[in-house]
Design an enzyme around this catalytic site. Structure first.
Site, PDB file in Angstrom:
ATOM      1  CG  LEU A  43      44.912  48.336  43.890  1.00 20.91           C
ATOM      2  CD1 LEU A  43      46.429  48.538  45.481  1.00 20.91           C
ATOM      3  CD2 LEU A  43      44.729  48.871  43.146  1.00 20.91           C
ATOM      4  CB  CYS A  44      40.361  42.847  42.754  1.00 19.03           C
ATOM      5  SG  CYS A  44      40.357  40.825  43.863  1.00 19.03           S
ATOM      6  CG  HIS A  45      43.823  41.182  38.539  1.00 16.86           C
ATOM      7  ND1 HIS A  45      44.658  41.011  38.939  1.00 16.86           N
ATOM      8  CD2 HIS A  45      44.692  41.504  37.665  1.00 16.86           C
ATOM      9  CE1 HIS A  45      45.650  41.639  39.106  1.00 16.86           C
ATOM     10  NE2 HIS A  45      45.568  41.672  37.651  1.00 16.86           N
TER      11      HIS A  45
ATOM     12  CG  MET B 176      41.417  39.755  47.188  1.00 21.08           C
ATOM     13  SD  MET B 176      41.969  38.942  48.828  1.00 21.08           S
ATOM     14  CE  MET B 176      40.628  40.217  49.778  1.00 21.08           C
ATOM     15  CD  GLU B 177      37.211  36.492  42.988  1.00 23.12           C
ATOM     16  OE1 GLU B 177      38.470  36.146  43.372  1.00 23.12           O
ATOM     17  OE2 GLU B 177      37.523  37.885  42.377  1.00 23.12           O
TER      18      GLU B 177
ATOM     19  CG  ASP C 104      20.366  43.880  57.300  1.00 17.86           C
ATOM     20  OD1 ASP C 104      19.499  44.958  58.259  1.00 17.86           O
ATOM     21  OD2 ASP C 104      19.720  42.997  56.426  1.00 17.86           O
TER      22      ASP C 104
END
Lengths: 158, 158, 158, 158, 158, 158
Positions: free
Chosen positions: C75-77, C113-114, C128
């Protein structure tokens, strides 16, 4: 007479059916280069002894792009890759960076597009990182240099 | 003395801050070519009068790739594109396909990487579609030919 | 009383309407860490003086992932980013790599969020690259440490 | 002595060659958590009885992200996944949401990165959906808890 | 009684485990159509004799989308595709474009979602390219028409 | 007489130049439906009272797909979205699920393709989740029902 395989009899684009092909070990190597001002190459070479150098970033971009070849090339089959290497070497005598990519899979189609895509995106990344100091760089001589594992037999070009 | 802008003072890669740059109308044009056997070019030209020809598919691949430039080039800013055109012209006298891409945006950074990516992926697509008949094709001479709209002023290269 | 904003009155998920918000300069910083065996950290630190080190690759992975945040978080723009930096520092006294990411945009929603996505993917990349020698590494303490530019006012957390 | 496998002898990043590995059934489980204010967890738990709850959305985001692991982690092999499950459990006694992801494939490399990526993106999605009421949430304790099917033998952590 | 397979016993979404299924040759065909004003269809048909026509572009978009099905459909397994064809036929008697897509793989799950996604995106592309002259077009009758190769036996619908 | 805008004078596909268009508030709503056996719809409706129901998953898939419209539709402009809502309603009287999506942006081009893509992918997701019990479902009646904010004026279709 052989013809362009990505079209059906009526000239419509198709992703060709490879179901009947054998799953064999397939390898492809591609090459290319980025020509630039000697001063630009010197900067890259000076950087190369530090962390985060241009060549390391371009190498990574090439490896990552090879995994997305089938998203970029419309009629390319999606295939897993067992190995990808991308090498970038500075050639001050020719004032260029030479790029070599090798891809390997066990599958029904060759991986030459993956190798060529890796070289192309690595070259674009070199351009991106140096464009502030040299807008006249030229990407060129991108070609397949080796291919093995398919029905058509091995291919060697220099 | 200008330096490579994609690194901070300690040599670490960054996506440079363009916040202070103006949002201006920016245009970039790039060019490149795919050299091939005359017989391969003849096939493309013969196809070009039918549906689903090589050049139309490569054009579309180039346009679509330009929209994904920031995914491919690690330190490239994501920017909207207001316009993209990709043209492919057969040059039988030189036995090659010439590719020209022009991108346009209103933004804080230039669109030369988008134009160069469009040319590169269009060239790779030509290679993919003709490789069954000509594995020796060479992609080359990819370069920026025009740029305008940024602080550094217009650039013209042939 | 404030409530979870990503749902409508009937509890259905929505991408909330930010049309009425101002386009302001927004910055967010996030942090996290990867704990590991001292011997693993020593390897990373030894590598760090060579080309192609773990930290440089994780930094690049974090930057690239920040650009794809809206693809990963439902739901992130989708928003353009004006700047992204990712730093990784070895802390041998705590046997961990500390990761800090800062994102900046001029837009209608924040970029926390970024920044958090950049930290998370950089941490996954460290895992990894070292997992062959240390499967017990733990990624943790991922949190927002700074945010400014939105209507809710600045936020500072250590 | 074992070393970091994602580099060649000269320290250059490579996607390692797994051609010689067997295609075996491989399973990996990873765990992590999102710590938050008790009031935030209460909201999530209240929501969980309605449609469109936070946990269901985070679960889906985790599953979808696991499919894109090879795009996010630079040197990760692209592999098909035969199964993915992501579970999120509210632990009010610790004021946190616990996330567990299990991935399974039949292939030449393990799926621990896929499981860890699923956990990480599910955690980020929980953060995104609750951040309007609790900016201080912390994502942590992300680790591999089970792995089986590879040459290195089974791994169990707690 | 059979039930919805994408949920576990407690109603949580999962990507179902197909490890125990056989790798068989699987084919699926899907169909759909775009209804439009007769004048719009006439334009498309007139274009179809030139380069770069609507149908060729929609065909390519459908083929490319089929490769990304697992990114779009949350619980769909990522699978390689051995073949994809997309055909678009103008039906002036019904004032519509009919779209047929066939996908083929050798794998553990069917490819009906890939065929349906190809039809849907080809239809959306027809809409996009004609919307300036006909906003009232309707996409419809998208359905599976053939499926073979799985445990559930062949399926035929008209 | 208006013509197909996605081609230049010589019939070549282009991403049309929207530089001269105003940045206005643009909204588009699209609709569609999935027809199915009454028993299938009953299952969905029964599920809908539990966690992780079909409609919630399809809603999320539609929202996420709308953000990737420009990747799927070849000549579509990439644009940020300020808001996306997707609603799915069971209509037992017609034995179908009705889907409505509304997208909003402030930009130079409309968002009807984003709304139509959201509807299409939500419909495909309903199909995917119910196909084990009903292979005969039909996706249809996908159309634009509202559009406002562009130069061409508002559009309303039922």
């Amino acid at each position: 007479m052989s013809s362009l395989t990505h079209f059906d009899a009526e000239g419509r684009a198709v992703m060709v059916d490879v179901s009947a092909k054998d799953e064999t070990d397939r390898i492809a190597t591609a090459r290319g280069q980025v020509r630039m001002e000697p001063a630009t190459l010197t900067r890259i070479m000076d950087r190369a002894v530090e962390k985060g150098d241009v060549l390391a970033i371009a190498r990574l971009a090439g490896i990552m792009a090879s995994k997305r070849t089938a998203e970029l090339i419309p009629l390319c089959h999606p295939i897993p890759l067992n190995s990808v290497t991308v090498d970038l070497v500075c050639r001050p005598e020719d004032s260029l960076v030479e790029i070599t990519a090798t891809c390997r899979t066990k599958g029904r189609t060759g991986v030459e597009m993956e190798a060529l895509t890796a070289v192309s995106v690595a070259a674009l990344t070199v351009y991106d990182m140096c464009k502030a100091v040299d807008r006249g760089m030229t990407i060129g001589d991108i070609r397949l240099t080796h291919k093995s594992g398919g029905k058509s037999g091995p291919y060697e070009n220099r």
